[in-house]
Design a protein around this motif. Structure first.
Motif, PDB file in Angstrom:
ATOM      1  N   GLU A 129     -47.109 -31.921  -1.122  1.00 57.62           N
ATOM      2  CA  GLU A 129     -46.005 -32.809  -1.303  1.00 57.62           C
ATOM      3  C   GLU A 129     -44.690 -31.889  -1.437  1.00 57.62           C
ATOM      4  N   ALA A 175     -40.677 -38.260   2.054  1.00 56.63           N
ATOM      5  CA  ALA A 175     -41.637 -37.915   1.265  1.00 56.63           C
ATOM      6  C   ALA A 175     -42.231 -39.103   0.456  1.00 56.63           C
ATOM      7  N   SER A 176     -43.239 -39.154  -0.502  1.00 57.83           N
ATOM      8  CA  SER A 176     -43.689 -40.277  -1.032  1.00 57.83           C
ATOM      9  C   SER A 176     -42.769 -40.768  -1.827  1.00 57.83           C
ATOM     10  N   LEU A 177     -42.873 -41.986  -2.358  1.00 58.66           N
ATOM     11  CA  LEU A 177     -42.074 -42.637  -3.323  1.00 58.66           C
ATOM     12  C   LEU A 177     -42.229 -41.875  -4.537  1.00 58.66           C
ATOM     13  N   SER A 178     -43.391 -41.634  -5.201  1.00 61.70           N
ATOM     14  CA  SER A 178     -43.524 -40.771  -6.300  1.00 61.70           C
ATOM     15  C   SER A 178     -42.727 -39.504  -6.081  1.00 61.70           C
ATOM     16  N   THR A 179     -42.795 -38.756  -5.094  1.00 61.31           N
ATOM     17  CA  THR A 179     -42.082 -37.351  -5.034  1.00 61.31           C
ATOM     18  C   THR A 179     -40.600 -37.829  -5.032  1.00 61.31           C
ATOM     19  N   TRP A 180     -39.979 -39.050  -4.335  1.00 57.44           N
ATOM     20  CA  TRP A 180     -38.562 -39.333  -4.421  1.00 57.44           C
ATOM     21  C   TRP A 180     -38.267 -39.648  -5.827  1.00 57.44           C
ATOM     22  N   TYR A 213     -44.344 -45.928 -12.525  1.00 57.33           N
ATOM     23  CA  TYR A 213     -43.877 -44.683 -12.686  1.00 57.33           C
ATOM     24  C   TYR A 213     -43.361 -44.299 -14.163  1.00 57.33           C
ATOM     25  N   GLN A 227     -38.494 -42.508   3.002  1.00 57.31           N
ATOM     26  CA  GLN A 227     -39.816 -42.399   3.313  1.00 57.31           C
ATOM     27  C   GLN A 227     -40.077 -40.775   3.905  1.00 57.31           C
ATOM     28  N   ASP A 282     -43.623 -30.950   2.339  1.00 53.91           N
ATOM     29  CA  ASP A 282     -42.847 -32.121   2.872  1.00 53.91           C
ATOM     30  C   ASP A 282     -41.728 -32.340   2.160  1.00 53.91           C
TER      31      ASP A 282
END
Length: 183
Positions: free
Chosen positions: A150, A70-75, A30, A68, A153
């Protein structure tokens, strides 16, 4: 070489995910995206590098709290956005002079560069005129590249609500720009 990469991807799909990703794996996956987000928000590569480093320290310290939803990327993107926004707000309270301000009288500008700067300034003013929640939604969609799904969510709202909020925010920016266009 592509065959090997495809095999690696396929085998990863069938392996159970690790319980807690290593910091190095998270960082490697990331770091570029977080850096680009920081750079887009600060427009300063040195600050973006510093912020990226600080953000990953926060991510590592908070990883146990990742739920979890949201996705890890979103977090991670949300942590990055909030950190950058906080730092920018803090910097606005503390007056500083940039090198660009100091050298402004010595660097010649062309008409095109001035027009681009005026347009960018107008768009930034329009964005700043929005409520913080509207600003964040637009930045997450257009700077961070989050999908409509995303965002739905992340905010726990329907897809249609995300679309409508984005549409209304874009309309507010267009109206602001139309009203404040230099004559």
């Amino acid at each position: 070489m592509n065959g090997v990469h495809a095999d690696d991807e396929m085998s990863r799909q069938y392996l159970p995910p690790p319980a807690t990703p290593s910091f190095e794996a998270l960082y490697n996956q990331y770091v570029d995206k977080v850096y680009r987000q920081c750079l887009a928000m600060t427009r300063d590569s040195e600050k973006a590098q510093d912020f990226t480093h600080d953000i990953f320290i926060k991510v590592f310290n908070k990883i146990d709290g990742f739920q979890q939803r949201a996705s890890l990327s979103t977090w991670i993107n949300t942590i990055a956005y909030n950190y950058c926004a906080d730092q920018i707000r803090l910097a606005r309270r503390l007056p500083t002079t940039s090198l660009a301000d100091e050298l402004g009288d010595y660097v010649p500008d062309t008409g095109e560069v001035l027009l681009q700067e005026e347009t960018l300034q107008l768009v930034n003013q329009a964005l700043a005129s929005l409520a913080p929640a509207e600003q964040q939604l637009l930045r997450q969609k257009y700077e961070e590249g989050l999908s409509l799904e995303e965002l739905a969510d992340l905010y726990h709202i329907k897809l249609s609500a995300v679309k409508m909020r984005l549409k209304r925010s874009r309309e507010k920016i267009q109206l602001y720009c139309a009203q404040h266009q230099p004559g």
